[in-house]
Each structure stands twice: as structure tokens, then as C-alpha cells.
Write a protein that holds these residues in place. Structure first.
Motif, PDB file in Angstrom:
ATOM      1  N   GLU A  29      40.950  49.205  48.274  1.00 45.96           N
ATOM      2  CA  GLU A  29      40.004  49.041  49.654  1.00 45.96           C
ATOM      3  C   GLU A  29      40.751  47.549  50.825  1.00 45.96           C
ATOM      4  O   GLU A  29      40.645  47.820  52.079  1.00 45.96           O
ATOM      5  N   HIS A  30      41.779  46.990  50.127  1.00 43.85           N
ATOM      6  CA  HIS A  30      42.310  46.458  51.390  1.00 43.85           C
ATOM      7  C   HIS A  30      43.730  46.379  51.279  1.00 43.85           C
ATOM      8  O   HIS A  30      44.298  45.608  52.057  1.00 43.85           O
ATOM      9  N   GLY A  31      44.347  47.663  50.549  1.00 47.07           N
ATOM     10  CA  GLY A  31      45.826  47.630  51.091  1.00 47.07           C
ATOM     11  C   GLY A  31      46.745  47.419  50.745  1.00 47.07           C
ATOM     12  O   GLY A  31      47.430  47.557  50.429  1.00 47.07           O
ATOM     13  N   SER A  32      47.221  45.866  50.041  1.00 45.73           N
ATOM     14  CA  SER A  32      48.552  45.646  49.983  1.00 45.73           C
ATOM     15  C   SER A  32      48.016  44.139  48.459  1.00 45.73           C
ATOM     16  O   SER A  32      47.114  43.294  48.707  1.00 45.73           O
ATOM     17  N   ALA A  33      48.720  43.926  47.479  1.00 49.18           N
ATOM     18  CA  ALA A  33      48.235  43.256  46.658  1.00 49.18           C
ATOM     19  C   ALA A  33      48.601  41.574  47.092  1.00 49.18           C
ATOM     20  O   ALA A  33      48.442  40.628  46.577  1.00 49.18           O
ATOM     21  N   THR A  34      49.079  41.582  48.302  1.00 47.24           N
ATOM     22  CA  THR A  34      49.431  40.461  48.930  1.00 47.24           C
ATOM     23  C   THR A  34      47.974  39.959  49.779  1.00 47.24           C
ATOM     24  O   THR A  34      48.718  38.702  50.567  1.00 47.24           O
ATOM     25  N   SER A  35      46.909  40.857  50.356  1.00 46.24           N
ATOM     26  CA  SER A  35      46.636  40.437  51.159  1.00 46.24           C
ATOM     27  C   SER A  35      45.500  39.312  50.716  1.00 46.24           C
ATOM     28  O   SER A  35      44.857  39.526  49.709  1.00 46.24           O
ATOM     29  N   PRO A  36      45.186  38.638  52.129  1.00 50.48           N
ATOM     30  CA  PRO A  36      44.472  37.533  51.755  1.00 50.48           C
ATOM     31  C   PRO A  36      42.817  37.510  50.811  1.00 50.48           C
ATOM     32  O   PRO A  36      42.349  36.903  50.291  1.00 50.48           O
ATOM     33  N   GLU A  37      42.576  38.974  51.312  1.00 44.98           N
ATOM     34  CA  GLU A  37      41.097  38.969  51.434  1.00 44.98           C
ATOM     35  C   GLU A  37      41.335  39.725  50.156  1.00 44.98           C
ATOM     36  O   GLU A  37      40.282  39.788  49.208  1.00 44.98           O
ATOM     37  N   LEU A  38      42.901  40.550  49.506  1.00 44.08           N
ATOM     38  CA  LEU A  38      42.669  40.957  48.542  1.00 44.08           C
ATOM     39  C   LEU A  38      42.222  39.742  46.945  1.00 44.08           C
ATOM     40  O   LEU A  38      41.545  39.503  46.158  1.00 44.08           O
ATOM     41  N   LEU A  39      42.778  38.813  47.385  1.00 45.09           N
ATOM     42  CA  LEU A  39      42.654  36.927  46.392  1.00 45.09           C
ATOM     43  C   LEU A  39      42.070  36.356  46.464  1.00 45.09           C
ATOM     44  O   LEU A  39      41.046  35.975  45.655  1.00 45.09           O
ATOM     45  N   ALA A  40      41.407  36.730  47.869  1.00 45.29           N
ATOM     46  CA  ALA A  40      40.220  35.464  47.909  1.00 45.29           C
ATOM     47  C   ALA A  40      38.934  37.020  47.259  1.00 45.29           C
ATOM     48  O   ALA A  40      37.927  36.536  46.432  1.00 45.29           O
ATOM     49  N   ALA A  41      39.046  38.042  47.084  1.00 40.48           N
ATOM     50  CA  ALA A  41      38.243  38.540  46.188  1.00 40.48           C
ATOM     51  C   ALA A  41      38.170  38.566  44.488  1.00 40.48           C
ATOM     52  O   ALA A  41      37.682  39.368  44.425  1.00 40.48           O
ATOM     53  N   LEU A  42      39.070  38.098  44.181  1.00 38.26           N
ATOM     54  CA  LEU A  42      39.358  38.141  43.407  1.00 38.26           C
ATOM     55  C   LEU A  42      38.025  37.385  42.124  1.00 38.26           C
ATOM     56  O   LEU A  42      38.026  38.004  41.049  1.00 38.26           O
ATOM     57  N   PRO A  43      37.912  36.535  42.372  1.00 38.91           N
ATOM     58  CA  PRO A  43      36.882  35.906  41.175  1.00 38.91           C
ATOM     59  C   PRO A  43      35.772  36.725  40.878  1.00 38.91           C
ATOM     60  O   PRO A  43      34.908  36.881  40.203  1.00 38.91           O
ATOM     61  N   ASP A  44      34.726  37.876  42.160  1.00 41.31           N
ATOM     62  CA  ASP A  44      34.170  38.572  42.460  1.00 41.31           C
ATOM     63  C   ASP A  44      34.444  39.301  41.424  1.00 41.31           C
ATOM     64  O   ASP A  44      33.898  39.774  40.752  1.00 41.31           O
ATOM     65  N   ALA A  45      35.475  40.524  41.980  1.00 49.12           N
ATOM     66  CA  ALA A  45      35.811  41.513  40.385  1.00 49.12           C
ATOM     67  C   ALA A  45      36.192  40.641  39.572  1.00 49.12           C
ATOM     68  O   ALA A  45      35.130  41.934  38.804  1.00 49.12           O
ATOM     69  N   CYS A  46      36.301  39.855  39.387  1.00 51.98           N
ATOM     70  CA  CYS A  46      36.496  39.504  37.705  1.00 51.98           C
ATOM     71  C   CYS A  46      34.976  38.718  36.811  1.00 51.98           C
ATOM     72  O   CYS A  46      34.718  39.007  35.475  1.00 51.98           O
ATOM     73  N   GLY A 119      56.217  33.031  48.703  1.00 55.78           N
ATOM     74  CA  GLY A 119      55.132  32.281  48.994  1.00 55.78           C
ATOM     75  C   GLY A 119      54.457  33.388  47.494  1.00 55.78           C
ATOM     76  O   GLY A 119      52.934  33.627  47.712  1.00 55.78           O
ATOM     77  N   ARG A 120      55.061  34.838  47.320  1.00 58.84           N
ATOM     78  CA  ARG A 120      53.928  35.739  46.898  1.00 58.84           C
ATOM     79  C   ARG A 120      53.197  34.850  44.969  1.00 58.84           C
ATOM     80  O   ARG A 120      54.099  34.370  44.714  1.00 58.84           O
ATOM     81  N   TYR A 319      60.005  17.183  44.978  1.00 58.91           N
ATOM     82  CA  TYR A 319      60.490  17.906  45.766  1.00 58.91           C
ATOM     83  C   TYR A 319      60.461  17.904  47.037  1.00 58.91           C
ATOM     84  O   TYR A 319      61.018  19.679  47.738  1.00 58.91           O
ATOM     85  N   GLY A 320      59.307  18.117  47.352  1.00 53.76           N
ATOM     86  CA  GLY A 320      58.711  18.494  48.990  1.00 53.76           C
ATOM     87  C   GLY A 320      58.258  19.956  48.946  1.00 53.76           C
ATOM     88  O   GLY A 320      58.218  20.862  49.757  1.00 53.76           O
ATOM     89  N   GLN A 321      58.112  21.061  47.465  1.00 56.35           N
ATOM     90  CA  GLN A 321      57.814  22.248  47.061  1.00 56.35           C
ATOM     91  C   GLN A 321      55.930  22.054  47.182  1.00 56.35           C
ATOM     92  O   GLN A 321      55.244  21.118  46.711  1.00 56.35           O
ATOM     93  N   ALA A 322      55.281  22.577  48.078  1.00 58.98           N
ATOM     94  CA  ALA A 322      53.691  22.830  47.669  1.00 58.98           C
ATOM     95  C   ALA A 322      53.357  24.280  47.102  1.00 58.98           C
ATOM     96  O   ALA A 322      54.522  24.859  47.320  1.00 58.98           O
ATOM     97  N   ALA A 323      52.476  24.131  45.943  1.00 64.63           N
ATOM     98  CA  ALA A 323      52.086  25.262  45.255  1.00 64.63           C
ATOM     99  C   ALA A 323      50.376  25.289  46.316  1.00 64.63           C
ATOM    100  O   ALA A 323      49.797  24.713  46.511  1.00 64.63           O
ATOM    101  N   LEU A 324      50.984  26.528  46.043  1.00 66.29           N
ATOM    102  CA  LEU A 324      49.849  27.525  46.883  1.00 66.29           C
ATOM    103  C   LEU A 324      48.525  28.228  46.010  1.00 66.29           C
ATOM    104  O   LEU A 324      49.401  28.629  44.990  1.00 66.29           O
ATOM    105  N   LEU A 325      47.007  27.932  46.333  1.00 65.24           N
ATOM    106  CA  LEU A 325      46.824  28.607  45.872  1.00 65.24           C
ATOM    107  C   LEU A 325      45.681  30.119  46.023  1.00 65.24           C
ATOM    108  O   LEU A 325      45.390  30.013  47.231  1.00 65.24           O
ATOM    109  N   ALA A 326      45.684  30.861  45.207  1.00 65.98           N
ATOM    110  CA  ALA A 326      44.897  32.069  45.508  1.00 65.98           C
ATOM    111  C   ALA A 326      43.841  32.141  46.238  1.00 65.98           C
ATOM    112  O   ALA A 326      43.394  32.997  47.118  1.00 65.98           O
ATOM    113  N   PHE A 327      42.851  30.705  46.312  1.00 63.80           N
ATOM    114  CA  PHE A 327      41.613  30.970  45.969  1.00 63.80           C
ATOM    115  C   PHE A 327      41.387  30.309  46.012  1.00 63.80           C
ATOM    116  O   PHE A 327      41.283  29.056  45.371  1.00 63.80           O
ATOM    117  N   SER A 328      39.751  29.589  46.521  1.00 67.43           N
ATOM    118  CA  SER A 328      39.499  27.887  46.460  1.00 67.43           C
ATOM    119  C   SER A 328      38.468  27.867  45.801  1.00 67.43           C
ATOM    120  O   SER A 328      37.250  28.937  45.713  1.00 67.43           O
TER     121      SER A 328
END
Length: 328
Positions: A29-46, A119-120, A319-328
């Protein structure tokens, strides 16, 4: 069947098919495992996955601090060659990236780092030429010292997931739980003191250039469920500590070695490690760089509201590193 002196949670064929089908559908559906749309869809899929999968992915619930999810199967011939470096992996094994993201989301929130592997949210762990003797996942020729994943950072994962793509040589991941040790009370008291910092590892080039003063951190911390640990001797300036603390740290290393287990993963196995309880490493091996070397995929998971770390960690600069969340 690989040697695995660790708890195993089996997935039956129907549950395994449900999980891999859901991953394939998301990828299509989203074409790539790194797609922001795929990441946002993870909770509903689960939310659509059944109780059998959810039960297998309940929280880590033994003093071992880990388990192996077993029952997923992949075809080695369809996988393609093991990449020579994470940066050349591209979309290789992309459906397994999504499987790992689904598993991660069932257990918490996947996180990534802006300073590691572009950032993967899923990292490819492969031996790479020129990195044989480093203390990073790209090494091969040296023992990867048991450590807490991303121990330098207050926002490090609560859970670490390693999915095996290929392991023809049965190369073992090592793991040791603080809750299996018999550390003397006096040593534990020493290691609750914040004496020295943990520095960023070689995988974080920007963090290693950070100009801020490193903050001393405790190695051990008590919780109602038992002790937790923050440990990375390869990146801890032990010579800056006092003799009593160094002696306690050395005895902790010895205890962790005594209780260490070797987990040799088979393709499709997912090792889930509680990063607050267990340190992990890897035995040395000789990489061939011929496309058949060991290949893992790695994901990091944060569990919201988990009371397993000192409150003082909130004041660390990371050390200046920021963690990124897959979805909020």
C-alpha cells in the motif's frame, strides 16, 4: 534448530502468516518501509492483529530479560545477498522491516536516531570491511563487548529487537541479565553512585564531537521489579573512577560473564531484549564478504511511562542526539 538457552515463544503457522501478510499488505500500500504514511499506519494495523500474536508479544516476564519469537520463516534464496554495508542495503528484505515494525508497535513505540543509519527505524546489521575490530554492529573479528544498547543516551530504547535474516555459521548473540547475577550488596551500592559517564559509541560520529561536558551516570538502579542496568565498558572511562568503584565494576563484569547465555538465531527468529535488564554482545567470527555473511535487522522500542530509570536522566543532554518516534 539453533542452540538457544533462552525462553522461546512460538508462533503457530496461522499467527505467523497473519503477521507476515499484514506486513506485505502495508508495504504494497505504501511502497516503502521508510514511508511516513506506513509508520503512521502501524497502530491501526496492529489493532487488527489477533490475540495469538498479541499474547506472544506480551512484555518480557522472566528474570532472563529476553525471549525469542520463533515461527516466522523466510526464503534465503529470495532474500538476495547480504549487504556489504548498511548504507548499501536499500530496500533489501523490506517486508521484514515492516514485520519488525509491527512487532515493535505491539510492544511499544519504535524509535530511531537522527545520527545513526540516516534516521531509519530498522537498521541492517552486517559485517563491513574496515570495521572488523570496532565495538559496533559492523564489526566481526573481535568480541562485541556486552553492553546496554545506546547506553550513552537517556532516551535509549527500553526494548531491543534483533530479527535474523541470515546466519549460516550459527554465530551467537550473547546476553546476560542483571537479575541472574549474585553481585555483593557492597558492590551494588558502589555502582548506584554516578561516578563516570558513558560516552557515545563509534556509530554516532556527531555525538562523539559534542562539546558539552559528559555527565556521570549510575550503572545500577533499583525498581520495585528488581535492579536495572546501564552498562557499556567499551565506552566508559574507567580510569577516571576511584578504586572502590572500579573494583565493583570489574566484579559486575565477571558476574555478567558467569550468567551469560549464547543465542544462535535462525532466519525468521526475533530476539527481544529488555535493554534495562540485559546486556548483549556477539562472539567474534571471520567475515567472508561474499554475500552469505550473518545479517540481522534491528529495531529499538520505547515503552511509555516505564519506571525503570533514575529521574536524573531527564537532565542529561544526550550528546545532542535526538530520538525520533515512528508515530505520536
Amino acid at each position: 534448530m539453533p542452540t538457544c538457552p533462552a525462553p522461546v515463544r512460538p508462533l503457530d503457522p496461522a499467527a505467523a502468516a497473519e503477521l507476515t501478510t499484514a506486513a506485505a499488505e502495508l508495504l504494497a500500500e505504501h511502497g516503502s518501509a521508510t514511508s511516513p504514511e506506513l509508520l503512521a499506519a502501524l497502530p491501526d494495523a496492529c489493532a487488527r492483529l489477533g490475540s495469538t500474536v498479541r499474547q506472544a508479544l506480551r512484555p518480557v516476564d522472566t528474570a532472563d530479560g529476553l525471549f525469542v519469537l520463533r515461527g516466522l520463516h523466510l526464503d534465503d534464496t529470495e532474500l538476495g545477498s547480504t549487504p556489504g554495508h548498511w548504507s548499501t542495503a536499500g530496500d533489501a528484505g523490506a517486508v521484514w522491516d515492516v514485520v519488525l515494525l509491527l512487532v515493535s508497535t505491539l510492544m511499544g513505540t519504535p524509535i530511531a536516531w537522527d545520527g545513526q543509519q540516516d534516521g531509519r527505524f530498522v537498521h541492517n546489521i552486517v559485517p563491513s570491511p574496515g570495521h572488523e575490530n570496532e565495538q559496533t554492529g559492523a564489526s566481526s573479528g573481535v568480541l562485541l563487548t556486552p553492553h546496554t544498547e545506546d547506553a550513552f543516551h537517556p532516551g535509549r530504547a527500553h526494548l531491543l529487537l534483533l530479527c535474523c535474516m541470515r546466519n549460516h555459521d550459527n554465530i551467537a548473540t550473547t546476553a546476560a541479565s542483571i537479575r541472574r547475577t549474585a553481585l555483593a550488596r557492597a558492590d551494588a551500592e558502589q555502582l548506584r553512585r554516578p561516578v563516570v559517564p558513558i560516552l557515545p559509541d563509534d556509530a554516532y560520529e556527531e555525538a562523539r564531537q559534542f562539546a558539552g561536558r559528559p555527565a556521570p551516570v549510575p550503572t545500577l538502579f533499583d525498581t520495585p521489579e528488581g535492579p536495572t542496568m546501564r552498562f557499556d565498558p567499551a565506552y566508559t572511562p574507567l580510569d577516571e573512577a576511584d578504586d572502590a568503584w572500579r573494583g565493583a565494576y570489574r566484579r559486575l563484569e565477571e558476574e555478567l560473564a558467569r550468567v551469560s547465555v549464547a543465542v544462535s538465531l535462525a532466519p525468521g527468529d526475533v530476539l527481544v531484549v529488555d535493554n534495562d535488564i540485559v546486556v548483549h554482545g556477539r562472539v567474534p567470527f571471520t567475515a567472508r564478504y561474499d554475500g552469505t555473511d550473518r545479517w540481522l535487522k534491528r529495531a529499538s522500542v520505547r515503552v511509555t511511562g516505564r519506571p525503570t530509570r533514575p529521574a536524573a536522566e531527564a537532565d542529561e543532554h544526550g550528546y545532542g542526539q535526538a530520538a525520533l518516534l515512528a508515530f505520536s
